[in-house]
Design a protein around this motif. Sequence first.
Motif, PDB file in Angstrom:
ATOM      1  N   SER A   1      13.824  24.983  -4.493  1.00 12.95           N
ATOM      2  CA  SER A   1      13.534  25.977  -5.535  1.00 12.95           C
ATOM      3  C   SER A   1      13.989  25.485  -6.910  1.00 12.95           C
ATOM      4  O   SER A   1      13.504  25.988  -7.934  1.00 12.95           O
TER       5      SER A   1
ATOM      6  N   GLN B   1      11.072  24.910  -9.181  1.00  8.72           N
ATOM      7  CA  GLN B   1      10.035  25.938  -9.420  1.00  8.72           C
ATOM      8  C   GLN B   1       9.665  26.048 -10.897  1.00  8.72           C
ATOM      9  O   GLN B   1       8.496  25.924 -11.271  1.00  8.72           O
TER      10      GLN B   1
ATOM     11  N   ARG C   1      23.824  20.411   1.211  1.00 11.35           N
ATOM     12  CA  ARG C   1      24.758  21.556   1.214  1.00 11.35           C
ATOM     13  C   ARG C   1      25.967  21.256   2.061  1.00 11.35           C
ATOM     14  O   ARG C   1      25.835  20.710   3.154  1.00 11.35           O
TER      15      ARG C   1
ATOM     16  N   GLN D   1      13.419  20.527   2.827  1.00 13.72           N
ATOM     17  CA  GLN D   1      12.708  21.792   2.642  1.00 13.72           C
ATOM     18  C   GLN D   1      11.312  21.551   2.098  1.00 13.72           C
ATOM     19  O   GLN D   1      11.049  20.537   1.452  1.00 13.72           O
TER      20      GLN D   1
ATOM     21  N   PHE E   1      17.151  37.432  -2.583  1.00  9.32           N
ATOM     22  CA  PHE E   1      17.334  36.195  -3.351  1.00  9.32           C
ATOM     23  C   PHE E   1      17.323  36.595  -4.822  1.00  9.32           C
ATOM     24  O   PHE E   1      16.551  37.480  -5.207  1.00  9.32           O
TER      25      PHE E   1
ATOM     26  N   PHE F   1      15.986  35.172  -7.216  1.00 15.47           N
ATOM     27  CA  PHE F   1      14.771  34.725  -7.922  1.00 15.47           C
ATOM     28  C   PHE F   1      13.494  35.326  -7.361  1.00 15.47           C
ATOM     29  O   PHE F   1      12.400  34.988  -7.822  1.00 15.47           O
TER      30      PHE F   1
ATOM     31  N   GLY G   1      12.540  31.550   3.801  1.00 12.45           N
ATOM     32  CA  GLY G   1      12.781  32.652   2.876  1.00 12.45           C
ATOM     33  C   GLY G   1      11.626  32.686   1.887  1.00 12.45           C
ATOM     34  O   GLY G   1      11.034  31.657   1.591  1.00 12.45           O
ATOM     35  N   CYS G   2      11.311  33.876   1.389  1.00 13.05           N
ATOM     36  CA  CYS G   2      10.169  33.967   0.476  1.00 13.05           C
ATOM     37  C   CYS G   2      10.216  35.289  -0.288  1.00 13.05           C
ATOM     38  O   CYS G   2      11.056  36.140  -0.024  1.00 13.05           O
TER      39      CYS G   2
ATOM     40  N   ALA H   1       6.609  32.853  -3.830  1.00 17.75           N
ATOM     41  CA  ALA H   1       7.235  31.565  -3.529  1.00 17.75           C
ATOM     42  C   ALA H   1       7.815  31.631  -2.132  1.00 17.75           C
ATOM     43  O   ALA H   1       8.222  32.703  -1.668  1.00 17.75           O
TER      44      ALA H   1
ATOM     45  N   GLY I   1      10.307  29.034   0.757  1.00 20.25           N
ATOM     46  CA  GLY I   1      11.004  27.784   1.026  1.00 20.25           C
ATOM     47  C   GLY I   1      11.274  27.719   2.507  1.00 20.25           C
ATOM     48  O   GLY I   1      11.899  28.631   3.061  1.00 20.25           O
TER      49      GLY I   1
END
Length: 420
Positions: A117, A120, A139, A153, A229, A231, A251-252, A272, A274
Amino acid sequence: APQSVIGQDSAQVLGQSYPRDDFTNVTPKILEKVGRNLHNQSHHPLWLIKERIKAHFYSSYIGRSGNPLFSVHDNLSPVVTTEQNFDSLLIPPGHPSRKRGDNYYLNRTTMLRAHTSAHQTDLVRSGLDAFLLAGDVYRRDEIDASHYPVFHQMEGVRLFSNRQLFSRVQNGGELSLFERGGRRSPEKQETHTLEAVKLVEFDLKRTLTQLVSYLFGADLEIRWVDCYFPFTHPSFEMEVRFQGDWMEVLGCGVMEQELLNSAGAGDKLGWAFGLGLERLAMVLYSIPDIRLFWSQDERFLKQFRVQDIHQPVCFQTLSKYPPLHNDISFWLPNGKESQAGRESFTENDFYELVRSIGGDLVEKVSLVDNFTHPKTGRRSHCYRIIYRHMERTLTQQEVRRVHQQIEQAAESELGVQGRF
Ligand code: PHE
């Protein structure tokens, strides 16, 4: 790719130099992985999944002149600014996801991206309306068969103008994407109309449902879970049923309008997503351990060398070699001894240390005992480390050597006191 290394004063990553500061926490073991680009290595399972996802999007989404609607980007550097990774996504200063303990920082302003992300805003600003983006992400996390500090990802973004969104609706010309004086609710953002959001959300869920049925076959059971999220809003996770359990694979959500406004696409709405490529590959091919993706073992890699990316892969699990385990106990440094302004001991610091010494021999680390001395109030942790090699049987002797190095380093680097 040029070697990435960490020196006294700076880190050299992909041919660039980054001065160290008090935030620097990348390790040589992590930097070894930068530039490996498993997702771009022909016939690697992650490459294979990426190619299958590309093929699906190329054949299902075609523009007006017969061109693919989605462009694909798989060569963006994993070195990003904290601005890209966090601020551009409306993740506020001080947000827990920025913690030094959870990320790999080159210094205070530069890091290895924690998610795709991070790109983006840049790609939207460059004028793209529909794109896929694959890359390695980094991470600091727990250690077990499905977590590894580097994974991959695939991000997807699609934007809609008023005409694009409402053209399929009867009398759609009378509908709008935006309204004034609206309120944010669990279903939508303040500036969006409910009808626009519902169409975007429907398109997002349909796109992703079709993608996973293409990858896994139509009988796969899936479900949508509401989530959060910074964003996207509303936001969702897709879970798939795998060996009797629900497993999160992506996730989206509907992109925050503030993000699109600052990327110069304020007249559009977008979605979006991911998704984790290892997660999908593990389910699709029944790969039992995430470390296998880094294996150079022919017995693993040759199984994915199919002629045609649509040919099914029948993955034969390599029989696992026997594990060995060893425990380690120590007293934690007490609060007063820790440096001012720094978090004192965190579990991720210990996981990182185990990883940097034990490398891929370590399969899992678990906290098995957390004890507070009733009189002194001192705390002690006991961890069990499971050692296992993916390609051969380990000996007690070599495991003991590694384990002793971990004991010594824990005392000298984390300020704990061993109870060995
Ligand atoms: N970046 C998020 C993650 O890594 C996933 C995501 C991507 C969520 C795009 C929403 C939209 O967890």
